[in-house]
Design a protein around this motif. Structure first.
Motif, PDB file in Angstrom:
ATOM      1  N   SER A  79      -0.575  -4.826   7.725  1.00 24.52           N
ATOM      2  CA  SER A  79      -1.578  -4.353   6.766  1.00 24.52           C
ATOM      3  C   SER A  79      -2.541  -5.489   6.450  1.00 24.52           C
ATOM      4  N   ALA A  80      -3.825  -5.270   6.722  1.00 27.75           N
ATOM      5  CA  ALA A  80      -4.797  -6.360   6.626  1.00 27.75           C
ATOM      6  C   ALA A  80      -4.868  -6.959   5.229  1.00 27.75           C
ATOM      7  N   ASN A  81      -4.852  -6.106   4.193  1.00 26.01           N
ATOM      8  CA  ASN A  81      -4.996  -6.650   2.843  1.00 26.01           C
ATOM      9  C   ASN A  81      -3.772  -7.460   2.428  1.00 26.01           C
ATOM     10  N   SER A 100       4.973  -4.290   3.742  1.00 23.35           N
ATOM     11  CA  SER A 100       4.215  -3.534   4.744  1.00 23.35           C
ATOM     12  C   SER A 100       5.173  -3.095   5.832  1.00 23.35           C
ATOM     13  N   ALA A 122     -13.571  -4.474  -4.708  1.00 23.43           N
ATOM     14  CA  ALA A 122     -13.756  -3.707  -3.477  1.00 23.43           C
ATOM     15  C   ALA A 122     -15.206  -3.266  -3.318  1.00 23.43           C
ATOM     16  N   SER A 167     -15.198  -7.188  -0.955  1.00 26.43           N
ATOM     17  CA  SER A 167     -14.543  -6.695   0.257  1.00 26.43           C
ATOM     18  C   SER A 167     -13.223  -6.018  -0.087  1.00 26.43           C
ATOM     19  N   ASP A 171     -10.594  -5.258   1.629  1.00 30.63           N
ATOM     20  CA  ASP A 171      -9.350  -5.781   2.196  1.00 30.63           C
ATOM     21  C   ASP A 171      -8.977  -7.146   1.644  1.00 30.63           C
ATOM     22  N   HIS A 228      -4.028 -10.874   4.357  1.00 31.41           N
ATOM     23  CA  HIS A 228      -4.986 -11.777   3.704  1.00 31.41           C
ATOM     24  C   HIS A 228      -4.362 -12.390   2.453  1.00 31.41           C
ATOM     25  N   ASN A 237       0.830  -1.204   0.000  1.00 30.99           N
ATOM     26  CA  ASN A 237       0.000   0.000   0.000  1.00 30.99           C
ATOM     27  C   ASN A 237       0.868   1.259   0.000  1.00 30.99           C
TER      28      ASN A 237
END
Length: 212
Positions: free
Chosen positions: A144-146, A139, A112, A116, A118, A149, A45
């Motif tokens: 970072s959640a995305n 990250s 998105a 979702s 993320d 995952h 990100n």
């Protein structure tokens, strides 16, 4: 020690002890994947997204070395288009296949919106990833959640995983096969060192596949 690593540790001596072993492990994972015909996927990100694009640029074309295409492919081009074959062959360069997941705007916005936000990177890993490929997740926090995952889906799908992060490593430290943890806490300090680390990795990979 390879010259690329020696130069890295001369400029940033704190990196050798803190993450030298994981830099080497990351190189070995990437090299083994490319040797088997695999590819590298990348996600992150903000500034880390820009780093994903940068890495793809170094892997998919010549970086420090010339990468002439094989003579056999030149002949295939001549068979298809004799008039343009030499121009095309002289311009193409050997590539290490890599895909930045941050650039697919239509897919990312559609997923998105419909599903979702993320899980955008995770969806791409699920669609593109094959056993033996490598996912590089970037990250600075490691949380970072995305990206997490995406790493989770990658591991479930049989990919190897490399993390570029900061001192703590966050959750990436537990999930990734190799986690390069820059020994700093501030985002600018971490990102400043991510760049020379992945440059060194790209140089090592280029030497491994194209030096001859």
């Amino acid at each position: 020690m390879k010259p690329a690593l020696a130069k890295l540790y001369t400029k940033y001596p704190e990196l050798e002890e803190a993450c030298g072993a994981d830099i080497v492990k990351s190189f070995e994972l990437l090299k083994a994947s490319f040797e088997r015909g695999g590819k590298t996927l990348l996600c992150g990100n903000g500034g880390s997204a820009a780093d994903c694009e940068h890495i793809v640029g170094e892997l998919m074309k010549g970086f420090l070395l010339r990468r002439p295409i094989p003579q056999a492919f030149r002949e295939q081009l001549r068979a298809v288009s004799p008039d343009s074959a030499d121009y095309v062959a002289n311009s193409l360069q050997g590539a290490l296949p890599a895909i930045s997941l941050v650039s697919h705007t239509a897919l990312a916005t559609a997923f998105a919106n419909d599903m979702s936000p993320d899980l955008v990177f995770a969806q791409q890993v699920y669609g593109y990833g094959k056993p033996g490929d490598v996912l590089i997740g970037i990250s600075t926090s490691g949380n970072s959640a995305n990206v997490l995952h995406a790493v989770t889906v990658a591991k479930a799908a049989g990919l190897r995983t490399v993390g570029l992060t900061g001192r703590s490593g966050g959750r990436m430290r537990e999930l990734c096969d190799a986690t390069i943890r820059i020994p700093h806490d501030m985002t600018p300090d971490i990102q400043e060192r991510h760049l020379p680390v992945y440059h060194a990795l790209c140089i090592l990979l280029e030497e491994a596949f194209f030096e001859s």
